[in-house]
Design an enzyme around this catalytic site. Structure first.
Site, PDB file in Angstrom:
ATOM      1  N   SER A  88       0.824  -1.201   0.000  1.00 48.35           N
ATOM      2  CA  SER A  88       0.000   0.000   0.000  1.00 48.35           C
ATOM      3  C   SER A  88       0.869   1.267   0.000  1.00 48.35           C
ATOM      4  O   SER A  88       1.700   1.444  -0.889  1.00 48.35           O
ATOM      5  CB  SER A  88      -0.946  -0.055   1.198  1.00 48.35           C
ATOM      6  N   ASP A 141      -0.115  -4.009  -4.026  1.00 46.15           N
ATOM      7  CA  ASP A 141      -1.241  -3.086  -4.178  1.00 46.15           C
ATOM      8  C   ASP A 141      -0.888  -1.676  -3.688  1.00 46.15           C
ATOM      9  O   ASP A 141      -1.478  -1.170  -2.718  1.00 46.15           O
ATOM     10  CB  ASP A 141      -2.505  -3.606  -3.481  1.00 46.15           C
ATOM     11  N   GLU A 191       6.428  10.408 -12.117  1.00 48.90           N
ATOM     12  CA  GLU A 191       7.153   9.214 -11.673  1.00 48.90           C
ATOM     13  C   GLU A 191       7.937   9.417 -10.387  1.00 48.90           C
ATOM     14  O   GLU A 191       8.000   8.532  -9.544  1.00 48.90           O
ATOM     15  CB  GLU A 191       8.100   8.740 -12.781  1.00 48.90           C
ATOM     16  N   ARG A 196       6.080   8.799  -6.958  1.00 47.74           N
ATOM     17  CA  ARG A 196       5.447   7.514  -6.649  1.00 47.74           C
ATOM     18  C   ARG A 196       6.429   6.417  -7.014  1.00 47.74           C
ATOM     19  O   ARG A 196       7.496   6.700  -7.562  1.00 47.74           O
ATOM     20  CB  ARG A 196       4.154   7.350  -7.454  1.00 47.74           C
ATOM     21  N   ASP A 207      13.104   3.049  -9.896  1.00 48.26           N
ATOM     22  CA  ASP A 207      13.479   3.034  -8.485  1.00 48.26           C
ATOM     23  C   ASP A 207      14.334   1.834  -8.097  1.00 48.26           C
ATOM     24  O   ASP A 207      14.931   1.821  -7.023  1.00 48.26           O
ATOM     25  CB  ASP A 207      12.220   3.085  -7.608  1.00 48.26           C
ATOM     26  N   HIS A 227      -7.691  -5.342  -0.935  1.00 49.62           N
ATOM     27  CA  HIS A 227      -6.431  -4.611  -0.874  1.00 49.62           C
ATOM     28  C   HIS A 227      -5.326  -5.559  -0.390  1.00 49.62           C
ATOM     29  O   HIS A 227      -4.254  -5.655  -0.991  1.00 49.62           O
ATOM     30  CB  HIS A 227      -6.613  -3.443   0.089  1.00 49.62           C
TER      31      HIS A 227
END
Ligand code: NAG
Ligand code: NAG
Ligand code: NAG
Ligand code: NAG
Ligand code: NAG
Length: 499
Positions: free
Chosen positions: A169, A193, A204, A207, A212, A273
């Site tokens: 999350s 998720d 980008e 998040r 990354d 989730h």
């Protein structure tokens, strides 16, 4: 007793480091973010982030805390700088406690990678806030985390390619930021998720994104939109983005299923989730029963059974077993799953040419199939026709999913549901010819000579022909049986269509 004293001393030192704000990067962080003053400053954990290295499978065991800049903690914790290092990062929390999935994930990771350093990144004090504030804190936690990773790399020669961040999350974006700012490139980030609100459509660097880490894989399980937002991010944000069950409705999470157990609407959201975590745990535990996902441009094409190819790396294992693929970005992959662990099932592509024989121009049949295999048989499975009508004189492609392994497919029963046999067909008929409902229209007749089948999991192709060559016609209420008549498909020379 005597031997325990130095250990205790080290433990106390490492523990005391936690309760002090003036250590190493903590001080730096404090200078950078004035918002820290708002944190509960009851003398504990001022930088708000703890690295709990798990040292035992026993969940009751407290484990051991790492502290940036404190070498003795590494020794005390038995940190092995040549082994894999896996950081597990939780998400937003309202309870201020670890949720039960954390223990499951940690123990699955430890069982699978017994040599690895498994570290739980505990930023609960920052995550337990109103959602926008928790989002704001992801930067703070991430800068602490990349500080820790940089230190391990510089001081302990930790190879970055052996670092794997697993974030759930909001924790997925913490992993993303940490990956951005680490000196060098982390081996892998897995987003479970990743959170959607305030990240959907963001650029980008704000998040989790493919840059990354060397490899970024993402599971999306709750991308259904309500009131304009979705809890899990909808857009692909990794190298590979896997959408189990379309990333939409997860089996076993329907209101009825969940209410029966938990009796709480929040649980429905949590079920979908959190499914990403449980699928990941499943992939760690059930190595011998891997689930495959298949590349496809969208969920609708996948549901039609068009995308079950493994050529040119178009399929991959899901979860921990996902293979890194070069030069991929935002590759969307799909699969269907069962409702409970083991989640994996079996996908079949069926291509069926339906000839229009008599009175069938508006036939709109509702088909079911029943599959007979060398090991077992399936129940009757509804054939989901996504365009709502079967194309006549055309080859129709369907996806059939079975929960159990039936072994090699030997026989298919294809049934056309009679009018009024189910609410679905009743509704279909009323919709179509309300006035003609009692007029007994002439019985439509279709012809199905063969069905070409491809098994997704084995990539084997077979052709099925009518068992009784005289019985290829089907009407409402009828069943025809097709048996395997050749391995592979007839090779017809045809133009290659670009995928
Ligand atoms: C985070 O919160 C601080 C203090 O409340 C604020 O100054 C800052 O602008 C926020 N940052 C973001 C990215 O929202
Ligand atoms: C450290 O990890 C490496 C690689 O997994 C392993 O070969 C080695 O035995 C480990 N060392 C210790 C002391 O466990
Ligand atoms: C399908 O082919 C049959 C026989 O060739 C023809 O009678 C029928 O009209 C065609 N149906 C459609 C929908 O094209
Ligand atoms: C076939 O499936 C049923 C459950 O649907 C199971 O009870 C049975 O054991 C299976 N048979 C074999 C041979 O696996
Ligand atoms: C499959 O279809 C054949 C008729 O074609 C029928 O005899 C058989 O009972 C069917 N099997 C099941 C389980 O319905």
């Amino acid at each position: 007793m005597n031997q325990k004293v130095p250990l205790l001393w080290i433990f106390l030192q490492c523990a005391s480091a936690l309760f002090s704000s003036a250590v190493g990067e903590t001080a730096v962080l404090k200078g950078k973010d004035s918002g820290l003053d708002e944190l509960p400053t009851d003398g504990k954990v001022l930088d708000g982030i703890k690295y709990n290295m798990r040292t035992s499978l026993d969940l009751e065991h407290e484990g051991c805390y790492l502290q940036t800049g404190k070498k003795e903690c590494l020794e005390e914790c038995g940190f092995n700088a040549t082994a894999k290092t896996i950081f597990i990062i939780h998400g937003w929390t309202m309870s201020g406690m670890f949720e039960s999935w954390m223990h499951k994930l940690v123990s699955a990771v430890m069982q699978r990678e017994s040599d690895a350093n498994v570290v739980v990144v505990d930023w609960i004090s920052m995550a337990q806030q109103l959602y926008p504030d928790a989002v704001n804190r992801t930067h703070t936690s991430a800068s602490a985390l990349h500080g820790m990773i940089n230190w391990l790399k510089d001081e302990q020669q930790l190879p970055l390619e052996k670092v794997h961040l697993i974030g759930y999350s909001l924790g997925a974006h913490v992993a993303g930021y940490a990956g951005t700012f680490v000196k060098g490139t982390i081996g892998r980030i897995t987003g479970l998720d990743p959170a959607g609100p305030m990240f959907e459509g963001a650029e980008e660097r704000k998040r989790l994104s493919p840059d990354d880490a060397d490899f970024v894989d993402v599971l999306h399980t709750y991308t259904r939109e309500a009131l304009g937002v979705s809890i899990g991010i909808q857009q692909p944000i990794g190298d590979i983005d896997i959408y189990p069950n379309g990333g939409d409705v997860q089996p076993g999470c329907a209101l009825g299923d969940v209410l029966a157990i938990a009796g709480n609407f929040m649980e429905v959201m949590k079920c979908e989730h959190e499914r990403a975590v449980h699928l990941f745990v499943d992939s760690l535990m059930n190595k011998d029963h891997m689930s495959f996902a298949y590349q496809c441009t969208g969920p609708d094409r996948f549901k039609k059974g068009i995308c079950l190819s493994c050529r040119k790396n178009r399929c991959n294992n899901i979860g921990y077993n996902t293979r890194k693929m070069r030069k991929r970005r935002n590759t969307k992959m799909y699969l269907k799953t069962r409702a409970i662990t083991p989640f994996g099932g079996y996908h079949y592509q069926m291509k069926m040419h339906v000839f229009n024989r008599k009175q069938a121009d508006n036939a709109d049949p509702t088909f079911h199939v029943q599959l007979y295999g060398a090991q077992n048989d399936t129940e009757s499975i509804f054939v989901d026709v996504h365009d709502d009508t079967i194309g006549l004189n055309l080859t129709n492609t369907f996806l059939v999913f079975t929960e159990k392994d039936i072994g090699d497919l030997l026989k298919i029963n294809l049934s056309w549901e009679g009018n009024g046999e189910s609410w679905y067909s009743v509704w279909k008929n009323i919709k179509k010819n309300f006035w003609g409902w009692n007029a007994k229209p002439p019985k439509p007749v279709l012809e199905v000579r063969r069905i070409r089948v491809k098994a997704g999991e084995t990539q084997k192709k077979f052709t099925f022909c009518a068992q009784d060559p005289a019985k290829t016609e089907i009407s409402p209420g009828d069943t025809i049986t097709l048996v395997k008549c050749r391995d592979g498909w007839e090779v017809k020379p045809r133009k290659r269509l670009p995928m």
